[in-house]
Write an enzyme that holds these catalytic residues in place. Structure first.
Site, PDB file in Angstrom:
ATOM      1  N   SER A   1       0.827  -1.193   0.000  1.00 59.60           N
ATOM      2  CA  SER A   1       0.000   0.000   0.000  1.00 59.60           C
ATOM      3  C   SER A   1       0.872   1.258   0.000  1.00 59.60           C
ATOM      4  O   SER A   1       1.635   1.481  -0.922  1.00 59.60           O
ATOM      5  CB  SER A   1      -0.964  -0.028   1.184  1.00 59.60           C
ATOM      6  OG  SER A   1      -1.926   0.989   1.102  1.00 59.60           O
TER       7      SER A   1
ATOM      8  N   ASP B   1      -2.301   6.252  -3.840  1.00 58.95           N
ATOM      9  CA  ASP B   1      -1.153   5.487  -3.346  1.00 58.95           C
ATOM     10  C   ASP B   1      -0.822   4.356  -4.319  1.00 58.95           C
ATOM     11  O   ASP B   1      -1.535   4.146  -5.306  1.00 58.95           O
ATOM     12  CB  ASP B   1      -1.404   5.000  -1.922  1.00 58.95           C
ATOM     13  CG  ASP B   1      -2.541   4.002  -1.815  1.00 58.95           C
ATOM     14  OD1 ASP B   1      -3.328   3.879  -2.776  1.00 58.95           O
ATOM     15  OD2 ASP B   1      -2.660   3.344  -0.768  1.00 58.95           O
TER      16      ASP B   1
ATOM     17  N   ASP C   1      -1.149   1.141  -4.594  1.00 53.73           N
ATOM     18  CA  ASP C   1      -2.152   0.163  -5.016  1.00 53.73           C
ATOM     19  C   ASP C   1      -3.491   0.822  -5.335  1.00 53.73           C
ATOM     20  O   ASP C   1      -4.475   0.152  -5.589  1.00 53.73           O
ATOM     21  CB  ASP C   1      -2.322  -0.956  -3.992  1.00 53.73           C
ATOM     22  CG  ASP C   1      -2.795  -0.464  -2.638  1.00 53.73           C
ATOM     23  OD1 ASP C   1      -2.778   0.751  -2.402  1.00 53.73           O
ATOM     24  OD2 ASP C   1      -3.177  -1.307  -1.800  1.00 53.73           O
TER      25      ASP C   1
ATOM     26  N   ASP D   1      -5.881   2.470  -3.760  1.00 55.19           N
ATOM     27  CA  ASP D   1      -7.144   2.392  -3.023  1.00 55.19           C
ATOM     28  C   ASP D   1      -7.363   3.633  -2.153  1.00 55.19           C
ATOM     29  O   ASP D   1      -8.482   3.894  -1.715  1.00 55.19           O
ATOM     30  CB  ASP D   1      -7.248   1.118  -2.188  1.00 55.19           C
ATOM     31  CG  ASP D   1      -6.153   0.961  -1.153  1.00 55.19           C
ATOM     32  OD1 ASP D   1      -5.219   1.787  -1.118  1.00 55.19           O
ATOM     33  OD2 ASP D   1      -6.227  -0.003  -0.364  1.00 55.19           O
TER      34      ASP D   1
END
Length: 531
Positions: free
Chosen positions: A125, A280, A282, A284
């Site tokens: 993340s 970010d 990833d 999300d």
């Protein structure tokens, strides 16, 4: 790996750090620093974790259902994804593997569309480059529940690190499929359908958006969505467009931190942009920054959520049957807005999986359409329940719409926040993180939480505690969780909890003034345990 182990021979402390425990498998899977040893992220840890997931699938008779795997651009992410599908394939489980870095929300979408039993996302993340992680999603498309994590953990413990089937398979096994192209196209089309009917797109053309994917998976999705929505001036920060495992221009790619926007601000100055949108690695979480009278300013997750909720309510005029969802650490102003429009605000524990679980409950009752909006303080947002996890792509579209409409009214997001405060009341929000390192970090954190429970339920610093809630030891209507909430005699609210993914304690302040004594009191307590 052999060379790294050789270097540990002459460093007992480093060797102990790498081997003193097994990385804990929890509701977010596993996350840790890259390196050798059972306490670090490496291919052996990935294989063993995947063996546990495979065993769970077998135990529950789901071997006829595939598993879909995705990854971001971090160090070894694609390698770990290949290791994952190899172990699953060796266990007789059909797999899908995305062939490019992919947002975690697309993985969530693909799980249900492809009829999968699980999804696995290789990502850490928003953590620094030395980290990687292994997130596990169940068949409903949200991160696994504590019960599932515990069962997988029991299966993991049965496996030897060096004797997991598939570990010597090398290249990805034959039979692993790439998800069909319609997954990406349908995902984007669903997001574009979120644009409210009757909303003029003319203001979209005049907003100049600076977008940074922070070297992550959003680069292949966010610009395309914005452009197809009608935003003609979308500029991607060139140094952060492509994957960079070292995150050279942004050591901590976290859109909650102002430091993550340094490159974007430089690019904004060049292009004279109106707003910076960041996702970010990833994709999300979403962050927003802008210039205010020449000063670099970042909106908090709470402020972004308030802007989104306020906009959606004003445009869509929700009915009384609609439900909003927020975590227990969100600003109380969110409830004020929802109630002003006749909606019910539902609180969940921190972690978007709890909102995802609530959506599944609505779905089971045939009431999925009652969902209106969900968000958490840590920059996670979901506009419609087309998936059951937070999504940076649709959030980018929504906040761009909010900014465009306000610009057309000679307004900006900061001015709109001020107006919201005038309507619903001033509530400054602030989050402070206290990080702890080393083998004793967990013990220190537990000691702090116990001290707060035993010594601060009546007084916090010089202020009386008017209301104290212990979510771990009291009946609150929610699952028990290590969270403490203090409502003080001056109207300030303090919420304290350990992070579920990192060795740090998070403190949330909701304040009637900018310089409260309670912040100093909490800081003294935290620092006393460091010394």
């Amino acid at each position: 790996m052999h060379g790294e182990l050789e270097r540990l021979k002459w460093n007992d402390e480093a060797a102990y750090e790498c081997f003193f425990e097994d990385l804990r498998f929890g509701t977010s899977g596993i996350r840790g620093i890259l390196g050798p040893g059972t306490a670090c992220m490496n291919r052996y840890v990935i294989r063993r974790a995947t063996f546990g997931v495979a065993a769970y699938i077998k135990n529950h008779g789901m071997t006829d259902l595939p598993v879909v795997v995705a990854y971001d651009g971090r160090m070894h992410s694609s390698d770990f994804a290949e290791e994952t599908v190899n172990v699953l394939s060796a266990e007789g489980i059909r797999t899908y593997l995305f062939d490019e870095i992919t947002p975690v929300s697309v993985l969530s979408y693909a799980i249900e569309k492809l009829g999968c039993s699980f999804g696995v996302m290789i990502t850490a993340s928003h953590n620094p480059s030395i980290y990687n992680g292994y997130k596990v999603y169940d068949r409903r498309g949200f991160q696994i529940t504590p019960e599932t994590a515990e069962e997988i953990t029991r299966e993991i413990r049965k496996a030897d690190f060096f004797d997991v089937p598939g570990e010597k398979s090398g290249a990805v096994r034959a039979g692993t499929e790439v998800p069909p192209a319609y997954i990406k196209e349908n995902f984007i089309s669903e997001i574009l359908s979120f644009i409210p009917e009757g909303l003029s797109r003319e203001p979209f053309r005049n907003l100049k958006v600076i977008y940074t994917p922070l070297n992550g998976a959003g680069a292949g999705y966010v610009p395309e969505v914005l452009r197809r929505a009608g935003f003609e001036q979308v500029f991607v920060v060139p140094t952060q467009k492509d994957p960079d495992p070292e995150f050279t221009t942004c050591k901590t790619p976290n859109p909650e931190k102002i430091a993550a926007y340094s490159e974007a601000f430089r690019f904004m100055d060049k292009e004279k942009g109106d707003i910076i949108i960041a996702t970010d690695p990833d994709c999300d979480r979403l962050g927003v920054a802008m210039l205010r009278d020449g000063t670099k300013t970042m909106l908090s997750g709470n402020q972004i959520g308030l802007l989104m909720l306020d906009f959606l309510c004003s445009v869509l005029k929700p009915g009384r049957d609609k439900l909003c969802y927020k975590s227990i650490v969100i600003t109380p102003l969110a409830s004020e807005i929802a109630e002003a429009y006749g909606m019910t605000m539902v609180e969940t524990l921190t972690g978007f999986k709890f909102i995802g679980e609530a959506i599944s409950d609505l779905e089971a009752r045939g009431e999925k359409d009652r969902f209106f909006f969900g968000f958490e303080e840590s920059n996670g947002f979901l506009i419609r329940p087309f998936i059951k996890d937070k999504d940076g792509v649709s959030a980018a579209l929504l906040i761009a719409m909010v900014a465009a409409v306000n610009k057309a009214r000679s307004n900006n997001l900061l001015e709109r926040i001020r107006q919201i405060y005038e309507i619903y009341g001033i509530c400054h929000d602030r989050t402070r993180n206290y990080a702890f390192e080393g083998v004793s970090a967990g013990e220190t954190m537990a000691g702090i939480m116990n001290y707060l429970r035993e010594n601060c339920r009546n007084m916090l610093g010089d202020h009386y505690v008017m209301s104290f809630t212990d979510y771990l030891n009291e009946e609150t209507g929610l699952p028990r969780s290590d969270v403490l909430r203090f409502e003080l005699d001056d109207g300030n609210i303090v919420i304290i909890r350990p992070s579920g993914t990192e060795t740090k304690i998070k403190v949330y302040y909701y304040l009637t003034d900018q310089h409260p004594a309670c912040e100093e009191a909490v800081n003294r307590i935290m620092e006393s345990f460091r010394s």
